[in-house]
Design an enzyme around this catalytic site. Structure first.
Site, mmCIF file in Angstrom:
data_model
loop_
_atom_site.group_PDB
_atom_site.id
_atom_site.type_symbol
_atom_site.label_atom_id
_atom_site.label_comp_id
_atom_site.label_asym_id
_atom_site.label_seq_id
_atom_site.Cartn_x
_atom_site.Cartn_y
_atom_site.Cartn_z
ATOM 1 C CB ILE A 35 -4.972 -3.304 -0.270
ATOM 2 C CG1 ILE A 35 -3.542 -2.934 0.142
ATOM 3 C CG2 ILE A 35 -5.042 -3.593 -1.744
ATOM 4 C CD1 ILE A 35 -2.557 -4.078 0.004
ATOM 5 N NE ARG A 36 -1.384 -0.636 3.750
ATOM 6 C CZ ARG A 36 -0.612 0.412 4.045
ATOM 7 N NH1 ARG A 36 -0.332 0.707 5.292
ATOM 8 N NH2 ARG A 36 -0.133 1.175 3.085
ATOM 9 C CE1 TYR A 41 9.913 1.311 -6.206
ATOM 10 C CE2 TYR A 41 12.129 2.214 -6.086
ATOM 11 C CZ TYR A 41 10.762 2.393 -6.056
ATOM 12 O OH TYR A 41 10.256 3.653 -5.876
ATOM 13 C CE LYS A 66 8.156 2.791 -8.986
ATOM 14 N NZ LYS A 66 6.762 3.260 -9.108
HETATM 15 N N1 SER Z 1 12.757 5.884 -1.648
HETATM 16 C C1 SER Z 1 12.756 4.838 -2.622
HETATM 17 C C2 SER Z 1 13.442 3.644 -2.128
HETATM 18 O O1 SER Z 1 14.369 3.798 -1.355
HETATM 19 C C3 SER Z 1 13.425 5.319 -3.871
HETATM 20 O O2 SER Z 1 12.489 5.421 -4.860
HETATM 21 O O3 SER Z 1 13.107 2.558 -2.482
#
Ligand code: SER
Length: 314
Positions: free
Chosen positions: A36-37, A143, A147
């Site tokens: 996108i950048r 996150y 995942k």
């Molecule tokens: N490096 C990543 C994070 O710290 C780990 O998947 O979010």
């Protein structure tokens, strides 16, 4: 058949180096960098670039239509620390971006899809030492949740629709070419920059916080080795545990002091990333990756530290 490869999220810490490596192997014009950048100078001038937002289905479809990719790497994501600041956006990007790509890969008969997972799929009740491939997984960051859910979707698309999707659970990645994108492991990159610039660094993780890490050269090589492995050797279609080295800020600082003897490490208090780090493994058992596609890291702490400092000095 000639390969055409899309790299979605090409400007990030991984994409920047993956595009270069793929272009060396497949030819510059066969690897299309998408982000996108606006990309940095090197990638843009070494081959094709397209503006793509993976949440924009129409644009994404047009890109599949235009290039008819044989391989797609989806790297666009919000990482652990940034994700906590905007959980709904992290969920939307990390999940719907993946589903959009999986659906288009089926529709356009893309031969292979790569999608990265992370050590963030583990949580407070996962075993901390030599965390196995299969164990309790109770991630408590958005996150990590995205995942883990993404891993289930990847396996589902493989089992239900026969999509050849492959994935690695990356540890913290250490590199000098592009900045990390808002993760909990970013201290292990910042520390090198500050050591050279100021001779000191205030770590946002505590002295004894041990986390699994890896040098980017290893991560890129491992990723391409997984993508090159014969499909019948791969028993895991969720995501492979993948290990390099594990260390604490204190241990990393001692290694840096072998090059910069006066380097001073201090600690910042009350950083929200500490809680995330405390929920993650200290080390990873990656025996499936070793057995099934011959994974072996080349960079230990000493070699990584020397390489980082040498390149950053330039
Ligand atoms: N490096 C990543 C994070 O710290 C780990 O998947 O979010």
């Amino acid at each position: 058949m000639k390969d055409k490869i899309l790299v979605l999220g090409s400007n990030g810490q991984i994409g920047t180096e993956l595009v270069t490596a793929l272009r060396a192997g497949y030819g510059s014009n066969n690897v299309i960098a998408c982000d996108i950048r606006r990309p940095d100078y090197e990638i843009k001038n070494a081959g094709p670039f397209e503006f793509v937002n993976v949440l924009d289905k129409d644009i994404l479809k047009a890109i599949f239509e235009k290039y008819q990719p044989t391989q797609v790497y989806l790297l666009a994501a919000l990482l652990s620390a940034t994700g906590e600041q905007n959980p709904k956006l992290a969920w939307d990007l990390n999940m719907n971006g993946l589903l959009n790509v999986l659906d288009l890969a089926l529709a356009y008969k893309t031969a292979k899809v790569y999608w990265p997972s992370s050590i963030a799929v583990f949580g407070p009740n996962s075993p901390k030492e030599q965390t196995p491939q299969y164990c309790t997984m109770d991630p408590n960051t958005i996150y990590g949740i995205s995942k883990l859910a993404g891993e289930r979707w990847c396996e589902y698309y493989h089992q239900k629709y026969g999509l050849d999707v492959r994935s690695i659970r990356y540890p913290g990645l250490i590199s000098w070419k592009a900045a990390p994108g808002g993760g909990t492991t970013d201290y292990a990159v910042h520390i090198f920059h500050e050591a050279l610039k100021k001779g000191s660094y205030a770590s946002f993780l505590s002295a004894e916080t041990e986390l699994p890490m890896m040098y980017m050269d290893d991560a890129i090589r491992g990723t391409i080795e997984l993508m090159d492995a014969p499909a019948e050797q791969l028993s895991i279609r969720s995501s492979y545990n993948f290990a390099g080295v594990s260390f604490t800020p204190e241990v990393l600082a001692s290694e840096i002091r072998k090059h910069i003897p006066d380097f001073k490490l201090s600690y910042a208090e009350h950083d929200p990333r500490q809680q995330i780090a405390d929920s993650w493994p200290k080390s990873i058992d990656d025996s499936y990756a070793q057995k099934e596609w011959g994974w072996k890291p080349e960079f230990d702490l000493a070699k990584m530290t020397t390489d980082m400092l040498t390149n950053l000095k330039k």
